[in-house]
Design a protein around this motif. Structure first.
Motif, short mmCIF file in Angstrom:
data_model
loop_
_atom_site.label_atom_id
_atom_site.label_comp_id
_atom_site.label_asym_id
_atom_site.label_seq_id
_atom_site.Cartn_x
_atom_site.Cartn_y
_atom_site.Cartn_z
N VAL A 1 -0.88 3.26 -13.98
CA VAL A 1 0.20 2.38 -14.33
C VAL A 1 1.20 2.24 -13.27
CG1 VAL A 1 1.76 1.38 -16.00
CG2 VAL A 1 -0.64 2.07 -16.57
N VAL A 2 1.78 3.54 -12.97
CA VAL A 2 2.64 3.78 -12.10
C VAL A 2 2.25 3.51 -10.54
CG1 VAL A 2 4.03 5.68 -10.94
CG2 VAL A 2 3.62 6.03 -13.53
N ALA A 3 0.96 3.54 -10.10
CA ALA A 3 0.48 3.20 -8.77
C ALA A 3 0.56 1.75 -8.82
CB ALA A 3 -0.95 3.92 -8.51
N MET A 4 0.05 1.04 -9.84
CA MET A 4 -0.03 -0.45 -9.92
C MET A 4 1.34 -0.89 -10.00
SD MET A 4 -2.95 -1.36 -12.54
CE MET A 4 -2.39 -0.67 -13.93
N GLY B 1 0.81 -1.19 0.03
CA GLY B 1 -0.05 0.08 -0.21
C GLY B 1 0.64 1.15 0.01
N MET B 2 2.02 1.34 1.15
CA MET B 2 2.52 2.74 0.89
C MET B 2 3.57 2.81 -0.25
SD MET B 2 3.36 5.13 2.68
CE MET B 2 4.36 6.44 2.74
N ALA B 3 3.88 1.76 -0.95
CA ALA B 3 4.74 1.74 -2.20
C ALA B 3 3.68 2.30 -3.34
CB ALA B 3 5.37 0.56 -2.67
N GLY B 4 2.63 1.85 -3.44
CA GLY B 4 1.68 2.40 -4.60
C GLY B 4 1.54 3.84 -4.42
N LEU C 1 3.27 -3.20 -6.74
CA LEU C 1 3.86 -4.53 -7.01
C LEU C 1 5.52 -4.42 -6.55
CD1 LEU C 1 2.63 -5.66 -10.47
CD2 LEU C 1 1.86 -6.39 -8.37
N GLY C 2 6.05 -3.26 -6.66
CA GLY C 2 7.46 -3.02 -6.15
C GLY C 2 7.47 -3.34 -4.64
N GLY C 3 6.65 -2.73 -3.98
CA GLY C 3 6.56 -2.85 -2.54
C GLY C 3 6.42 -4.16 -1.85
N LEU C 4 5.46 -5.04 -2.90
CA LEU C 4 5.13 -6.18 -2.42
C LEU C 4 6.65 -7.11 -2.62
CD1 LEU C 4 1.62 -6.78 -4.03
CD2 LEU C 4 2.04 -6.72 -1.66
N VAL C 5 7.22 -6.86 -3.75
CA VAL C 5 8.63 -7.48 -3.89
C VAL C 5 9.45 -7.18 -2.82
CG1 VAL C 5 10.63 -7.74 -5.52
CG2 VAL C 5 8.34 -7.82 -6.29
N ALA C 6 9.65 -5.66 -2.40
CA ALA C 6 10.67 -5.50 -1.36
C ALA C 6 10.26 -5.98 0.03
CB ALA C 6 10.72 -3.92 -1.42
#
Length: 537
Positions: free
Chosen positions: A317-320, A291-294, A324-329
């Motif tokens: 698209v940037v938010a999505m 959530g925070m990354a988005g 996903l980047g936050g979930l990976v991290a």
């Protein structure tokens, strides 16, 4: 002794045990055995369900990729996602699991050597869970190479990654005998700590992201992305807008949903004595970081656009991709950091995604779905975040015992400055990058040298759906494709078909002549024509 499952069965099994004291001991033993069996059953069901959630992420990857490409390449992109799941299943069954967890009686720190073809494997739930991880790692590359990669090359790459490259990384970090393992059973962990990768931020995502980076370097960008038809460099890269933002959004939500099986499900295979608490912590941290990354990616991009152009927009698209980047991290540290740390990890993950996306364009590397900044950069950041922010209490919760080395910031608060865990994480990053480059780079170079990697330019222009699947473009047309190219493609395919037919007819004719002719083995062609002319006519 028979184990009873009801009160009557327990009593019947113990009534002949002897004295009252013996009967009581028998009943207690029966109940304890039943509780153990019920617990094993529940754990197995939960792990299989988690594996199903991770596998369901394949649908998310497919939807993200399908929505991000142009309409003329949708079918080809989705088939490649399916090939990842199919190819990984076979490769992981034959070799992958053995290389990753086949330790046997003579284990080594680099690669497993037993349990090929699931021989002597009893824990099928664990195999299923790990297979889903291997398939996820292979699928990361699908979006990066979209719209220009040959089918055969893609299948070969997928088999190699799922069956060999990924399993070696998994063995080195997750097997108790791996040379980077942080398992409590490892007698000599690296720097006294080992690499802590709770759910695969490095093992799965960094492996797939690094492979994607070097694959696109060798494959090159899509036609028209950075150069015009004459090969001249464009002043401003051309944006290829995906045909369906709705599919991308659906895919993102599916991936987020599957991530709970990815991260929280990993708690089920730990040595923790409180798996329920650990599982809940993983789910909370996953939610907070994503959530925070988005939010960070969305509003930071808005701010940068306002400063750069004066016309800011809220880019979905940037938010999505930020989420996903936050979930990976958070994947590497979801079970060993505090919730407040997950928020920090997510904020930096969103920033890293934006930075990486811009760097790709600056260096003219074409990634159709931004998988490289999402998975590679944030996979690296996730491992580093563990070295900085791993909590002593959460490490103890995850491993079931107190750990000697914790996050660097916690060490500073204790006045010691112990950075051994951070150093181990850095070594893990270097190892994963080096291993993937050492194996996959020569493989991609070889595919490219053989001409098997990239699709034919005309096939790419008309779309891979038409080229490989007989898509709708040939039947109904597609406004994004110049009709002249469609005609050229039809002519090219017709010429190829005629050449193949001519070769077959010539070969058949030669066989007949040598079989039926006189001493010199030659006969006069019928009606004064040869086989080739007859075929072309």
């Amino acid at each position: 002794m028979t184990i009873g499952t009801t009160t009557e069965e327990v009593y019947a099994a113990c009534q002949d045990a002897g004295s009252q004291e013996d009967v009581l001991k028998c009943v207690i033993g029966q109940l304890l055995e039943q509780d153990s069996r019920d617990e094993n059953y529940s754990s197995t069901i939960s792990l299989v369900y988690s594996a199903a959630l991770v596998f369901f992420m394949q649908a998310g990857f497919a939807m993200v990729c399908a929505g991000a490409v142009r309409k003329k390449n949708v079918q080809n992109t989705m088939l490649k996602n399916l090939l990842d799941a199919c190819g990984a299943a076979v490769a992981y069954f034959c070799f992958g699991y053995a290389f990753a967890f086949g330790d046997g009686s003579n284990p080594n720190g680099f690669i497993g050597t037993t349990n090929f073809f699931l021989m002597d494997v009893d824990d099928y739930a664990f195999w299923m869970f790990q297979y889903a991880f291997s398939a996820a790692s292979a699928t990361i590359v699908a979006g990066t190479l979209a719209e220009r990669c040959q089918m055969a090359a893609y299948l070969c790459y997928s088999l190699l990654l799922a069956g060999f490259v990924y399993p070696v990384v998994a063995h080195s970090i997750w097997s108790q005998y791996g040379f980077l393992s942080s398992s409590i059973n490892n007698q000599n962990p690296l720097f006294g700590s080992g690499v802590v990768d709770f759910a695969g931020g490095g093992v799965v995502h960094l492996t797939g992201g690094v492979t994607a980076l070097f694959a696109t370097m060798i494959l090159g960008p899509r036609r028209g992305r950075f150069h015009d038809d004459e090969g001249r460099k464009l002043d401003k890269p051309k944006d290829f807008v995906g045909h369906s933002i709705a599919l991308q959004m659906l895919g993102t939500i599916i991936l987020w949903f599957g991530w709970y099986g990815f991260n929280a499900g990993s708690a089920l295979i730990t040595t923790s004595k409180q798996q329920d608490q650990l599982l809940s912590l993983c789910a909370v941290n996953t939610t907070l970081s994503g959530g925070m990354a988005g939010l960070t990616a969305l509003f930071l991009n808005y701010f940068l656009l306002e400063r750069r152009t004066g016309e800011p927009i809220f880019d979905l698209v940037v938010a999505m991709n930020g989420s996903l980047g936050g979930l990976v991290a958070i994947t590497a540290g979801c079970g060993v950091v505090e919730p407040w740390a997950a928020v920090i990890i997510g904020a930096l993950a969103g920033t890293l995604f934006l930075t990486g996306s811009h760097l790709l364009i600056k260096f003219r590397l074409d990634d159709a779905v931004d998988a490289i900044p999402v998975h590679m950069l944030n996979g690296m950041w996730g491992l580093l975040a563990v070295g900085l922010l791993a909590s002593p209490s959460k490490l103890e919760l995850a491993y079931g015992e107190e750990r000697p080395h914790v996050g660097w910031l916690y060490s500073w608060s204790r006045g010691s400055g112990d950075a051994r865990l951070l150093a181990a994480q850095i070594v893990g990053i270097i190892w994963i990058i080096g291993w993937c480059v050492g194996v996959m780079m020569p493989f991609f170079v070889w595919l490219d040298w053989k001409g098997w990697f990239r699709s034919d330019p005309l096939e790419e222009i008309v779309g891979l759906d038409t080229s490989y699947h007989g898509g709708l473009i040939l039947m109904g047309g597609d406004e994004s494709v110049n009709p002249e190219y469609i005609s050229q493609f039809k002519k090219q395919r017709n010429d190829m078909r005629q050449r193949r037919t001519s070769k077959l007819n010539n070969a058949s004719s030669m066989d007949e002549e040598y079989g039926d002719g006189d001493g010199d083995g030659m006969t006069e062609p019928e009606n004064g024509t040869n086989g080739t002319a007859s075929t072309l006519r």
